[in-house]
Scaffold this motif. Structure first.
Motif, PDB file in Angstrom:
ATOM      1  N   TYR A 126       0.825  -1.215   0.000  1.00 27.26           N
ATOM      2  CA  TYR A 126       0.000   0.000   0.000  1.00 27.26           C
ATOM      3  C   TYR A 126       0.862   1.269   0.000  1.00 27.26           C
ATOM      4  N   VAL A 127       1.980   1.215   0.667  1.00 25.19           N
ATOM      5  CA  VAL A 127       2.830   2.405   0.815  1.00 25.19           C
ATOM      6  C   VAL A 127       3.199   3.055  -0.528  1.00 25.19           C
ATOM      7  N   PRO A 128       3.568   2.276  -1.560  1.00 24.47           N
ATOM      8  CA  PRO A 128       3.950   2.925  -2.826  1.00 24.47           C
ATOM      9  C   PRO A 128       2.866   3.824  -3.422  1.00 24.47           C
ATOM     10  N   HIS A 129       1.588   3.527  -3.145  1.00 22.52           N
ATOM     11  CA  HIS A 129       0.520   4.418  -3.622  1.00 22.52           C
ATOM     12  C   HIS A 129       0.639   5.795  -2.967  1.00 22.52           C
ATOM     13  N   ILE A 130       0.878   5.798  -1.655  1.00 20.63           N
ATOM     14  CA  ILE A 130       1.021   7.078  -0.943  1.00 20.63           C
ATOM     15  C   ILE A 130       2.284   7.798  -1.418  1.00 20.63           C
ATOM     16  N   VAL A 131       3.340   7.024  -1.626  1.00 16.61           N
ATOM     17  CA  VAL A 131       4.604   7.609  -2.091  1.00 16.61           C
ATOM     18  C   VAL A 131       4.387   8.320  -3.428  1.00 16.61           C
ATOM     19  N   ALA A 132       3.694   7.658  -4.341  1.00 23.50           N
ATOM     20  CA  ALA A 132       3.452   8.240  -5.668  1.00 23.50           C
ATOM     21  C   ALA A 132       2.603   9.503  -5.553  1.00 23.50           C
ATOM     22  N   PHE A 133       1.610   9.446  -4.665  1.00 29.24           N
ATOM     23  CA  PHE A 133       0.707  10.582  -4.463  1.00 29.24           C
ATOM     24  C   PHE A 133       1.486  11.789  -3.937  1.00 29.24           C
ATOM     25  N   GLU A 134       2.323  11.565  -2.935  1.00 26.74           N
ATOM     26  CA  GLU A 134       3.148  12.636  -2.363  1.00 26.74           C
ATOM     27  C   GLU A 134       4.119  13.188  -3.414  1.00 26.74           C
ATOM     28  N   ARG A 135       4.746  12.298  -4.157  1.00 23.91           N
ATOM     29  CA  ARG A 135       5.703  12.743  -5.184  1.00 23.91           C
ATOM     30  C   ARG A 135       5.027  13.603  -6.242  1.00 23.91           C
ATOM     31  N   ASN A 136       3.863  13.147  -6.708  1.00 24.20           N
ATOM     32  CA  ASN A 136       3.155  13.925  -7.735  1.00 24.20           C
ATOM     33  C   ASN A 136       2.836  15.320  -7.243  1.00 24.20           C
ATOM     34  N   TRP A 137       2.415  15.402  -5.979  1.00 22.46           N
ATOM     35  CA  TRP A 137       2.054  16.716  -5.452  1.00 22.46           C
ATOM     36  C   TRP A 137       3.263  17.610  -5.240  1.00 22.46           C
ATOM     37  N   ARG A 138       4.390  17.016  -4.889  1.00 25.24           N
ATOM     38  CA  ARG A 138       5.609  17.839  -4.778  1.00 25.24           C
ATOM     39  C   ARG A 138       5.929  18.461  -6.138  1.00 25.24           C
ATOM     40  N   ARG A 139       5.876  17.645  -7.191  1.00 28.42           N
ATOM     41  CA  ARG A 139       6.187  18.147  -8.544  1.00 28.42           C
ATOM     42  C   ARG A 139       5.162  19.174  -8.992  1.00 28.42           C
ATOM     43  N   LYS A 140       3.903  18.868  -8.692  1.00 27.30           N
ATOM     44  CA  LYS A 140       2.811  19.757  -9.092  1.00 27.30           C
ATOM     45  C   LYS A 140       2.944  21.115  -8.395  1.00 27.30           C
ATOM     46  N   LEU A 141       3.225  21.083  -7.104  1.00 30.64           N
ATOM     47  CA  LEU A 141       3.416  22.335  -6.358  1.00 30.64           C
ATOM     48  C   LEU A 141       4.563  23.135  -6.954  1.00 30.64           C
TER      49      LEU A 141
END
Lengths: 348, 348
Positions: free
Chosen positions: B238-253
């Motif tokens: 499950y953790v990789p889903h959260i990791v991807a979500f956090e990463r996408n938002w860092r890039r998006k921000l």
């Protein structure tokens, strides 16, 4: 009568000046009107333009190498630059019709045309320098008096548009930097005492503006029934008491709360060095703390004069002049941060 | 069984680890009890001491070069250092009577004695490393099983003091750094989703502690009726889903609010570089922003591993160990600021 940039920072500020740790600047202005013209509240546009034209010529002839800025023709940014540099008032910038300002070398002497009165003669000096400023403005006033017939009554003195200026037409203002008194919440007490002896307290950009970044302007109220020398002494003799009070509290804070004071000053420095967006208010607040840090010897490599300059150069119109284009608020915050950052990096 | 300093930072953290931009660490622990002794809630002091003595010897014999810390004899600061390094729980530090911890090389493996259960075996790894951690703890568990008769029921599995641990006695925890999800106020949504699939969310120092500095610990709830591999996969997959979500938002921000994000990160850096007083909460907040800045390539010269270390080394007990004496809160804030400042200056 041209060549220097509008709003170029005057030498008056680049010098540290006497008592420069607490006193940012001393300013004297004289309100004068021309005998043959009605006051500006009752003048028509044609005569106002004729008056401006005539005064522009006379100022060119009797002042030493002035630059004249035609404020009707100037861009809003150029006008605002002159306000930010304390060369003209907000009222003159925002006014309408024929008006301008003649600025002498280094920005020390300036004469506004068609502000509230026909002429507002001003001398600005860094630090506490009332006697120097008085000598300079007296000399300028005498030269003008040789060329212009001023409205004058033997009983009242100089006649002015607003009755509060009748008499000497003189205002002496001293800009004080009082961070220790602000931080220790004692500034209201001081300002209350000031008002009791008939001195007025104003903000960073004069009448009707707010105190900003721990700066307070003290000036005389009365112009009628007292001599210029009395007016000068009333302000000049009182200011050293406030200066001593502020100085004592800076030392006391450093002695008794060294870690807290150092922390406050170094955090401000860190923000100025590192932030990518700086609002005008933040810049004032952090520069104010930096100024104390320089004074207390906590921060080396930076001079009071450099900090003084930053107060002016980080104002909105100066940033837009530097950028060479109009900037909206977020863009200004970005340019302000970049400018301060670059400046501090070069100083170290 | 001595020589290394209590609370010395383990290698587990100094390594960056897989997915180290978002995953700080992976931890697995197994709860074990000795068959011949009552659970700790029902044991007398004499038998508890005998148990501790016996386990201390067995751990010395069957683990690879452990250092044993007698926590009854240890100073409060030494105990707290072990908590701050995530080597022992707060409960063990604050407990009473005979108790201790055996710590293997680099702090990767540790075995707590007389915490809630007779033994709590733990493996810590930097980044997302559930399989490595599982292989290591399995090997340690087998060696212990060869020397100690564990309380075990063929129907239920390992027997534990608290029913929630019966079965595998296993907890897998992953410490996540989720600043982008916190800054964009999406972290609650994520944590709600986590709780729906029967995973628990805990703070920076485990059960009952607060999420601090944008850190969240995700771990399994159930231990009964499922295998160790199932438990491991439930968390690890499950953790990789959260990791991807956090990463996408860092890039998006960064793409959509670059100035604001850079400003936030550089201000945090400025505070860490310049402040003279830093509270624990501020250090966490600024280090969190710095960690994002390093990940996004905005701040050079600093590694994720160096930031990870600072999270631990700026905790109260570590600061007191460094100073060699007890420090009250204001003194700690001063030492914390000086330590961070020195560290960042050396990195640049």
């Amino acid at each position: 009568m041209s060549g220097r940039e509008p709003g170029t920072l005057g030498e008056w500020l680049s010098a540290g000046g006497p008592e420069g740790d607490v006193v940012m600047s001393t300013r004297i202005r004289l309100a004068r009107n021309v005998a043959d013209y009605p006051f500006l509240g009752r003048i028509d546009e044609r005569r106002k333009a004729a008056l401006e034209h005539s005064l522009r010529e006379k100022l060119g002839a009797c002042l030493d190498a002035p630059v004249y800025h035609d404020l009707e023709a100037a861009t809003p940014v150029d006008r605002q630059c002159l306000v930010e540099g304390h060369v003209i008032s907000r009222d003159l910038a925002q006014g309408r019709g024929a008006r301008g300002v003649a600025v002498g070398p280094g920005g020390v002497l300036s004469v506004m045309v068609n502000e509230e009165d026909h002429l507002r003669v001003q001398v600005l000096r860094a630090g506490l320098a009332p006697d120097e400023a008085w000598a300079e403005i007296l000399a300028a006033d005498r030269r003008l008096e040789g060329a212009i017939d001023f409205a004058f009554s033997p009983e009242l003195g100089y006649l002015t548009a607003c009755p509060t200026n009748v008499g000497t037409g003189m205002r002496v203002s001293v800009m004080l930097h009082l961070p220790a008194l602000v931080w220790t919440k004692q500034v209201d007490k001081v300002l209350h005492a000031v008002s009791k002896i008939n001195l007025a307290v104003r903000g960073f950009y004069g009448e009707g503006t707010q105190a900003l970044g721990d700066f307070y302007q003290i000036s005389n109220q009365a112009t009628l029934g007292r001599t210029e020398e009395d007016t000068l002494r009333a302000v000049a003799d009182y200011v050293p008491h406030i200066v001593a009070f502020e100085r004592n509290w800076r030392r006391k804070l450093l002695a008794e709360h060294r870690a807290g004071i150092e922390d406050r000053i170094w955090r401000a420095y860190g923000m100025l060095e590192r932030a990518r967006l700086l609002t005008s208010e933040e810049a004032m607040e952090y520069l104010s703390a930096l100024r104390v840090g320089v004074d207390l010897g906590l921060i080396g490599g930076v001079t009071l004069a450099a900090v003084n300059e930053l107060f002016i150069l980080t104002q909105p119109a100066h940033l837009q002049k530097l950028a060479g284009r109009e900037l909206d608020t977020p863009a200004r915050d970005e340019h302000r941060a970049a400018f301060v950052r670059g400046k501090l990096a070069r100083l170290n």
